[in-house]
Design an enzyme around this catalytic site. Sequence first.
Site, short mmCIF file in Angstrom:
data_model
loop_
_atom_site.label_atom_id
_atom_site.label_comp_id
_atom_site.label_asym_id
_atom_site.label_seq_id
_atom_site.Cartn_x
_atom_site.Cartn_y
_atom_site.Cartn_z
N CYS A 173 6.26 5.40 7.30
CA CYS A 173 5.34 6.47 8.18
C CYS A 173 3.94 5.87 8.31
CB CYS A 173 5.33 7.87 7.35
SG CYS A 173 4.39 8.93 8.61
N VAL A 230 25.87 -0.40 25.20
CA VAL A 230 25.40 -2.01 25.27
C VAL A 230 26.71 -2.61 24.82
CG1 VAL A 230 24.12 -3.76 24.61
CG2 VAL A 230 23.16 -1.70 25.21
N HIS A 279 -6.88 33.09 26.55
CA HIS A 279 -6.69 32.67 27.97
C HIS A 279 -8.10 31.97 28.55
CE1 HIS A 279 -5.19 32.92 32.07
NE2 HIS A 279 -6.37 33.26 32.35
N GLY A 338 2.22 4.93 1.15
CA GLY A 338 2.30 5.37 2.57
C GLY A 338 3.72 5.38 3.06
N GLY A 339 4.55 4.52 2.57
CA GLY A 339 5.53 4.11 3.16
C GLY A 339 5.84 3.60 4.60
N THR A 366 0.71 -1.24 0.18
CA THR A 366 -0.01 -0.02 -0.12
C THR A 366 0.98 1.29 0.14
OG1 THR A 366 0.03 -0.02 2.47
CG2 THR A 366 -1.91 -1.15 1.11
#
Length: 466
Positions: free
Chosen positions: A49, A243, A445, A46-47, A44
């Site tokens: 992300c 590590v 505010h 969108g990669g 699909t």
Amino acid sequence: MNTTIDTDILVLGGGPGGYTAAFRAADILAGTGKKVTIVDRGQTLGGVCLNVGCIPSKSLLTLAETIEQARGAAKYGLSFGEPAIDLGRVRAQRDSVVGTLTKGLEFLAKRRKVEVIRGEGAFSSSSTLEVKTAEGRLGLRFGQCIIAAGSRPVEIPGFPHGDSRVWNSTDALRLDSIPKRLFILGGGIIGLEMATVYSAFGSEITIVEMMDHLVPPADADLAEVLQRKYKRSGWRVFLNAKVTAMRAEEGGIRVSWGEAEELFDAALISVGRRTNADLIGLEKAGLEADGRGRIPVDECMRTKVPNIFAIGDIVSGPQLAHKAAHEGRVAAEVACGRASAFVALAIPSVAYTSPELAWTGLTEKEAKEKGIEYILGSFPWKASGRSLSMGNIEGFTKALFDARTKRIIGAAIVGPHAGELIAEATLAIEMGADMEDIGRSIHPHPTLSETLGLAAEAANGTITDL
């Protein structure tokens, strides 16, 4: 090659930068008969992300925030029982969000007559691409190409990455189970976001970061707010630590750092991402990446090969979806013969942690390194009526102003909804606003948004709320 087809503009990669570039090019070329094609290895658009990154993680982080708010309400007289977590339904909700967005992209591509080819693409010359698809091999001849090939998680040699209990960010987002003890290597944005999710769902968190503070690109004073919160939450955070070993055992993943050696149910390795420049045959197109896997480009996003552009994670700068999208628009416009350039003064970054952390423009560290004299205005959220009414007494908003021009050059926020609030500061930097412009702009505010105006007043010496 089984077949060769022609296209006018080819976009290699269908992530936020890639599909933005393709859609922008298609809009410009509409009615001309010219063709725009996306080649993407995913099922699909969108990669990373959209499919296995920022979108699914935010879905899970929303649930984590709800759990934390419910637990925190007890001190105000509103008590709830401990949450009963149905992982199947949680995953279904996550997938529903992703599915809605990916279907939307497919629809937008179809409406724009952008052809989408599923497969792994690699250059065979500066004007051709070979694509390995499920049906065989396909050749593409292109007039212009925009490289948006993205990045993948870094793997550390010698660590047991093939073990199902050693995760990268994609593995963590699958949410197959909730480990009792979760080890996280790397205190950057991805590691902390996943820690936030798994902690809310019941995991005991241990983080090891080799730098002297969490989220290293941000200023240390922002990270200190996170560190205090994590300490109260029972997380263990080790800074300036490395590590030295990680191995898989029958009972778990054994991790060694400093003088410590402990067994964990799962380990998440989140030490950054490497670009996919080595996977796309750059040398056959007459291109090469630098030592960090980045392709050099000019402000028009053009490489040294005139008909090839590059954007997103595979070029210099922060690896962020919104940066890639803006670069994609520029590349598409230039490829279509229009005048355009990527000259962003500020690129906001957000850690969707609890509390959120966001910054834009120059950090204090960067300003000092560049020798820029600045005036700092800061407003603590313990003095914000809106923040206190939300049960939050920590966090602050700070803004940096050029000492000579009084124009804003950077800002940072740590606290609830910081990611939403940082947009005003980004716009102020782009528009060249000074401390008086921001301080005298009437903010509603009580809101969290007024803290930027109050920070500007603090810098200007006109604040009455402190």
